[in-house]
Motif scaffolding. Sequence first.
Motif, mmCIF file in Angstrom:
data_model
loop_
_atom_site.group_PDB
_atom_site.id
_atom_site.type_symbol
_atom_site.label_atom_id
_atom_site.label_comp_id
_atom_site.label_asym_id
_atom_site.label_seq_id
_atom_site.Cartn_x
_atom_site.Cartn_y
_atom_site.Cartn_z
ATOM 1 N N SER A 80 53.096 42.432 34.590
ATOM 2 C CA SER A 80 52.442 41.294 33.933
ATOM 3 C C SER A 80 51.542 41.745 32.790
ATOM 4 O O SER A 80 51.431 41.063 31.764
ATOM 5 C CB SER A 80 51.644 40.470 34.955
ATOM 6 N N GLU A 81 50.919 42.908 32.932
ATOM 7 C CA GLU A 81 50.100 43.426 31.837
ATOM 8 C C GLU A 81 50.961 43.745 30.614
ATOM 9 O O GLU A 81 50.562 43.483 29.469
ATOM 10 C CB GLU A 81 49.355 44.680 32.302
ATOM 11 N N THR A 117 44.839 36.694 38.455
ATOM 12 C CA THR A 117 44.429 37.139 37.121
ATOM 13 C C THR A 117 44.733 36.046 36.104
ATOM 14 O O THR A 117 45.279 34.997 36.435
ATOM 15 C CB THR A 117 45.198 38.416 36.700
ATOM 16 N N GLY A 118 44.392 36.332 34.857
ATOM 17 C CA GLY A 118 44.750 35.441 33.765
ATOM 18 C C GLY A 118 45.934 35.956 32.981
ATOM 19 O O GLY A 118 46.255 35.426 31.916
ATOM 20 N N ASN A 119 46.606 36.986 33.497
ATOM 21 C CA ASN A 119 47.753 37.563 32.794
ATOM 22 C C ASN A 119 48.951 36.625 32.818
ATOM 23 O O ASN A 119 49.098 35.795 33.721
ATOM 24 C CB ASN A 119 48.160 38.899 33.425
ATOM 25 N N HIS A 129 49.979 27.506 25.965
ATOM 26 C CA HIS A 129 48.824 26.928 26.661
ATOM 27 C C HIS A 129 48.823 27.404 28.114
ATOM 28 O O HIS A 129 49.799 27.210 28.835
ATOM 29 C CB HIS A 129 48.898 25.397 26.644
ATOM 30 N N GLU A 130 47.730 28.004 28.558
ATOM 31 C CA GLU A 130 47.602 28.469 29.940
ATOM 32 C C GLU A 130 46.177 28.200 30.409
ATOM 33 O O GLU A 130 45.220 28.595 29.743
ATOM 34 C CB GLU A 130 47.932 29.955 30.041
ATOM 35 N N MET A 131 46.041 27.542 31.547
ATOM 36 C CA MET A 131 44.704 27.170 32.031
ATOM 37 C C MET A 131 43.993 28.312 32.747
ATOM 38 O O MET A 131 42.773 28.288 32.893
ATOM 39 C CB MET A 131 44.792 25.962 32.964
#
Length: 443
Positions: free
Chosen positions: A103-104, A44-46, A31-33
Amino acid sequence: MTHTLHIVGGGMAGSEAAWQAAQAGVRVVLHEMRPKIGTFAHQTGNYAEMVCSNSFRSDDDEQNAVGLLHWEMRAADGLLIAMADAHSLPAGGALAVDRDAFSEAVTARLRAHPLISFEEDEITQLPRDGHWIFATGPLTSDALAQAIRAETGTEALAFFDAIAPIVHFDTIDQSKAWFQSRYDKGDTEAERKAYLNCAMDRDQYEAFIDAILAAPKAEFHEGETAGYFDGCLPIEVMAERGRETLRFGPMKPIGLTNPHNPDQKAHAVVQLRRDNALGTLFNIVGFQTKMKHGAQTEVFRMIPGLENAGFARLGGIHRNTFLNSPTLLDTQMRLKSQPNLRFAGQITGVEGYVESAAMGLVAGRLAAAEILGRPLCAPPRETAMGALIAHITGDADAKTFQPMNVNFGLFPPIDAKGGRRGRKDRYKAYTDRAKQNFTAWLG
């Protein structure tokens, strides 16, 4: 009993915990907001996005505790250390990474794992059922922090983290700056020139300190007090402690010679470290700050070589929330009042990317073992991971508990065997013992 592990938070600890549990054969929901709900520091959302620095610090696994932690993570098939190795940058004896590529790569590996699924949501309550790991880090959302406080019956402790600015390389004046690692440390030419240096004479340094002290700073909210972690002090806090503090800290001139002016010893030196593989971005080492953005550009352009600097990111400040783990967590990293919940990473009171990832690694393995009916003890306290867990779950004084980096002071003392060991021999003995114990734990 459900055989799914829910992990809240896709930072260092959550990403590593998800990988370890999935590799053990447990289904994981991560789970990541982000990016639906952003934070002050993330861009980013990474997963495993690095926001404060791009360094995993020393990679010396014989004389340095964090280097030993690297070794243990490699031995345990750690995802984050593998991706750090794959996307490393020259940094002398340290392990620094291209933060975007890192992170990618972590994100791609997690998304490709058949046992990991993903939910883009904010968890605001502590679930009563199922197996959960909370690894929400220093930027835990207000709603979740309130739920944790309600369950633990205590006020969350907090301090403030400041992040350092990043400069575009092509805006740095190369006629004034030069590449050199301190004491030319490194096995390769790239490592020996891993840092970009900007020298100051005494007058320039004194004017720089005056400007830092006079610059407007970010205000704290009513009722908040600042308690900084000593390893990440803002430069203005260091300057307030004495005019020479920075010159004996991140601006120390020792081990460096300015080829543009080799006969004059620098009074102080600002170092920048490459922040990406392309070499287009450099972060100013040790220059965490809470100065307001307008003041930052003026003050940092006083540094010789940075007069026309363009900033990819300016420094900032954010609140860091963590548990009083010695009173709240057991040795399995479970919440004593609600054992279906584990905590991992910086929210437990460890400090640093490596320590956070390591606690995620252990939490993921402990949770997976419990779900699969194969209970597992925490790593022996003679190991780096075990020493950290022992510290946060019992060794530390709960009344004065503050975030801690891994260090040999957390390890059980080494028997001198009839004679006093020198520091080098003692540290080697610590790491030899730790490796033996960690290997046995893995087996």
